[in-house]
Design an enzyme around this catalytic site. Structure first.
Site: not given
Length: 310
Positions: A32-33, A77, A81, A145, A147
């Site tokens: 992760s950034l 994350t 969530k 997408g 979800g």
């Protein structure tokens, strides 16, 4: 017992060197950034703050760490969530409507959850599309997408950008039906249309904006290939709009970005979609997003991604 069912925990991160700290809570998050993103903001603001990675599935550990008075909040994350909501004192209207939390902030003695992905999607278009009237006003929107990410995108298009019709494109029919049912239950799903075939897409008006929130992959199964064909039908219509590609790791130039560029669409790559992180810092620092180093954050993230390609 498999690794999926086993609780994964980690050592408590060191915090003694910081004035304030937050966490990135999720698993896996090694690539992760997010911590780099937020460090860039804090350094610019002159704050001795950091966001610390907490690579864990242990909610009890996270809830214990939240009690530190120096904690300003957290990013949340996958896979937390949804499950974190029951442990919070309150959630904002957008988090409740989307049904997912990606940011936790303090409000007095309370921990409140919000979802900044919604404003992140909307601001990516507001900040990058120079002529909204010509590009997308009066046209349908589209989300690729399913979800929670799709629900956040739909919320942004309907509630923040005022689209009345949204096409949903996805390889999994059940996921689309679940998104439609959820959004309708929250009062913003009446204009959702599942576009499942290229023939159906061919008969519909072209969208003005598209939000792609799927991993970067080559379609393999027949349902994946049909979803890609649907996308290409819309991209190749006469009207050319703007597409936000939310996937940017390990590269922002995904398959969908490439075919969109070839079709003549404006591409807003994932490294431009920094506004959800800036919105989180508005909650945490009390500063306005105009005070934050938007251009520098984009530059730092792009540099890090370019190193990953070497």
């Amino acid at each position: 017992m498999t690794s999926r069912s086993r609780t994964v925990t980690c050592a408590d991160p060191a915090i003694e060197h910081l004035d304030r700290h937050g966490y990135l809570f999720g698993y896996p998050i090694a690539h992760s950034l997010s911590p780099l993103f937020h460090q860039t903001v804090y350094d610019h603001l002159g704050l001795r703050w950091s966001q610390l990675p907490l690579e864990s599935t242990d909610i009890s550990q996270f809830l214990r760490l939240l009690q530190d008075p120096k904690l300003y909040g957290a990013s949340v994350t996958m896979p937390h969530k949804l499950s974190i909501i029951q442990h919070l004192d309150d959630v904002t209207p957008e988090a409740r409507a989307v049904g997912a939390v990606n940011t936790i902030f303090r409000r007095g003695d309370q921990f409140v959850g919000t979802n900044t992905d919604t404003i992140g999607v909307a601001e990516s278009f507001f900040q990058n599309v120079k002529d909204p009237e010509a590009v997308y006003r009066g046209r349908p929107g589209m989300v690729i997408g399913g979800g929670g990410a799709a629900r956040a995108a739909v919320y942004a298009l309907v509630q923040l950008m005022r689209f009345s019709t949204i096409y949903l494109v996805n390889r999994n029919r059940d996921e689309v039906e679940a998104v439609i049912a959820w959004c309708k239950s929250q009062g913003y799903g009446d204009g959702l249309i599942h576009v499942s075939t290229a023939t159906q897409a061919d008969a519909l008006d072209g969208p003005g904006v598209i939000v792609a929130c799927v991993p970067n992959y080559l379609p393999v199964t027949e349902s994946e290939r049909e979803a890609r064909r649907v996308t290409e039908v819309f991209l190749n219509k006469a009207h050319k709009g703007a597409i936000l590609e939310m996937c940017y790791h390990p590269t922002p130039w995904t398959e969908i970005a490439a075919i969109s560029h070839k079709a003549g669409w404006q591409i807003i790559i994932g490294t431009e979609a920094v506004y959800q992180g800036l919105e989180a810092n508005r909650y945490w620092t009390g500063r306005q997003t105009e005070e934050m180093p938007t251009a520098r954050v984009k530059e730092v993230i792009a540099q890090e991604l370019s190193k990953a390609k070497l």
